[in-house]
Scaffold this motif. Sequence first.
Motif, short mmCIF file in Angstrom:
data_model
loop_
_atom_site.label_atom_id
_atom_site.label_comp_id
_atom_site.label_asym_id
_atom_site.label_seq_id
_atom_site.Cartn_x
_atom_site.Cartn_y
_atom_site.Cartn_z
N THR A 22 -4.33 8.56 -21.96
CA THR A 22 -4.30 9.25 -23.26
C THR A 22 -5.68 9.80 -23.60
N GLY A 23 -6.73 9.02 -23.30
CA GLY A 23 -8.09 9.51 -23.54
C GLY A 23 -8.40 10.74 -22.71
N ALA A 24 -7.99 10.73 -21.44
CA ALA A 24 -8.20 11.89 -20.57
C ALA A 24 -7.40 13.09 -21.07
N MET A 25 -6.18 12.83 -21.54
CA MET A 25 -5.34 13.90 -22.08
C MET A 25 -5.97 14.51 -23.33
N ILE B 195 -3.53 29.09 -18.62
CA ILE B 195 -3.13 28.21 -19.73
C ILE B 195 -1.93 27.36 -19.32
N ILE B 196 -0.98 27.96 -18.60
CA ILE B 196 0.21 27.22 -18.15
C ILE B 196 -0.20 26.07 -17.22
N LEU B 197 -1.16 26.31 -16.34
CA LEU B 197 -1.65 25.24 -15.46
C LEU B 197 -2.23 24.08 -16.27
N PHE B 198 -2.97 24.40 -17.30
CA PHE B 198 -3.52 23.35 -18.16
C PHE B 198 -2.39 22.61 -18.90
N LEU B 199 -1.37 23.33 -19.33
CA LEU B 199 -0.24 22.70 -20.02
C LEU B 199 0.51 21.75 -19.09
N ILE B 200 0.69 22.15 -17.83
CA ILE B 200 1.34 21.27 -16.85
C ILE B 200 0.50 20.02 -16.62
N LEU B 201 -0.81 20.22 -16.54
CA LEU B 201 -1.72 19.09 -16.35
C LEU B 201 -1.59 18.09 -17.51
N ILE B 202 -1.59 18.60 -18.72
CA ILE B 202 -1.46 17.75 -19.91
C ILE B 202 -0.09 17.07 -19.95
N TRP B 203 0.94 17.79 -19.54
CA TRP B 203 2.30 17.21 -19.47
C TRP B 203 2.33 16.03 -18.49
N ARG B 204 1.66 16.18 -17.33
CA ARG B 204 1.63 15.08 -16.37
C ARG B 204 0.87 13.89 -16.93
N ARG C 140 0.83 -1.20 0.00
CA ARG C 140 0.00 0.00 0.00
C ARG C 140 0.87 1.26 0.00
N LEU C 141 1.96 1.22 0.79
CA LEU C 141 2.88 2.37 0.82
C LEU C 141 3.53 2.59 -0.54
N GLU C 142 3.81 1.51 -1.22
CA GLU C 142 4.42 1.59 -2.54
C GLU C 142 3.49 2.28 -3.54
N LYS C 143 2.20 1.97 -3.46
CA LYS C 143 1.22 2.58 -4.35
C LYS C 143 1.11 4.08 -4.07
N ARG C 144 1.09 4.43 -2.78
CA ARG C 144 0.97 5.83 -2.43
C ARG C 144 2.18 6.63 -2.91
N ALA C 145 3.33 6.01 -2.86
CA ALA C 145 4.54 6.69 -3.31
C ALA C 145 4.49 7.01 -4.79
N ASN C 146 3.73 6.21 -5.55
CA ASN C 146 3.65 6.42 -6.99
C ASN C 146 2.56 7.42 -7.40
N LEU C 147 1.73 7.84 -6.43
CA LEU C 147 0.68 8.80 -6.75
C LEU C 147 1.30 10.09 -7.28
N ASP C 148 0.73 10.61 -8.36
CA ASP C 148 1.30 11.80 -9.00
C ASP C 148 0.87 13.06 -8.25
N TYR C 149 1.73 13.51 -7.34
CA TYR C 149 1.39 14.66 -6.51
C TYR C 149 1.47 15.97 -7.29
N VAL C 150 2.28 16.01 -8.33
CA VAL C 150 2.31 17.21 -9.17
C VAL C 150 0.95 17.41 -9.83
N LEU C 151 0.39 16.32 -10.34
CA LEU C 151 -0.95 16.37 -10.93
C LEU C 151 -1.98 16.82 -9.90
N LEU C 152 -1.88 16.28 -8.69
CA LEU C 152 -2.82 16.66 -7.63
C LEU C 152 -2.72 18.14 -7.29
N ILE C 153 -1.50 18.64 -7.18
CA ILE C 153 -1.28 20.06 -6.84
C ILE C 153 -1.86 20.96 -7.93
N VAL C 154 -1.62 20.61 -9.19
CA VAL C 154 -2.15 21.42 -10.30
C VAL C 154 -3.68 21.37 -10.30
#
Length: 361
Positions: A305-308, A278-287, A3-17
């Motif tokens: 890819t579908g979400a992107m 627009i930059i926030l959306f670009l970062i989101l798409i980059w993630r 479970r800890l391993e899964k949490r470590a892989n969560l994309d926190y940059v995506l969450l912050i954006v």
Amino acid sequence: MKRLEKRANLDYVLLIVLVMLIGAGLVLLYSTSAYNGQNKFQDAYYYVKKQGAATVLGVIGMLIIAKIDYHKWIPFANLGYLVSIILSVLVMLVGEEYNGSKRWLSLGPLSFQPSEFSKVAIILFLACLISGQKKCVDNWHSMLRLMLPVLPVTALVGASNLSTAIIILGIAVVLIFVASPKYIQFIWMGILGIGFMAIFLALESYRLERLAIWRNPEQYEKGYQTLQGLYAIGSGGLFGRGIGQSVQKLGFLPEAQNDMIFSIICEELGLFGAGMIIILFLILIWRFFIIAINAKDLLGALIVTGAMAHMMIQVILNIAVVTNSIPNTGITLPFISYGGTSVLFLLLEMGLVLSVSNLVR
């Protein structure tokens, strides 16, 4: 430990954006909608309270879905597809009309747009369908087999909501394009798509009228909203009038909190503030891109890819409409425009993306 391993892989940059976009969206929505809310409902917080409630539900749903292995949704993909068709038919039969468009279904005091559900359903359905193919998607036969199930949903949604139909079709094309090693057939698909759109536009005179309004908005009464939006953008300058100081939202720009909210952002925050959004959306798409290329399997990569594709198409089309680069199609700006159904299903979709980020190679 797992479970800890899964949490470590969560994309926190995506969450912050996401948090930044949601927070900015609620602030900008209040600034844009307070005047209309006070005039129509005697409550300046009317729109932001409804959006906030949908956002809270969406965030809870997103966090729950993020913890579920996305492979567990495979058995529900076909069901989601069938439900999207049934809901689209119900909209045509018993849907509620608003501003000349029949797009809503009502359940007592609640109403929602089934087309928003259809976007998520198509992403999951096509991702499962493509990843389950035994053979590579490298010929016309396999491409048509994948596109055919999408067409009924596109046609049913497009009957009352052309803009959402375009987004659904765009998502499908991007997913098939990513899964195909050959690109030449997509040129022919593009030609067929243009032909289909030409026929679809010609079937209804009001769609052709939109093209004329787009070219010369000052010559048509229905071009009023477009012109007022352009006035708002032009008056914002580099740094804008200041948050809450828009003039166009004071009854000049109709329904400013909906599709045209980006023009108010430009007026109040200027080119600088609009650029930051627009930059926030670009970062989101980059993630999205980073998660997709590191996904554990093809299914995960296709879901992201579908979400992107969904995010890219919707943001580009909304800004293009507001700046009159394309005809007005009535597309919301994700997480910012008013629309409880939109923000709810967008957040559920983000939950799927975060679920894929939990399981990387």
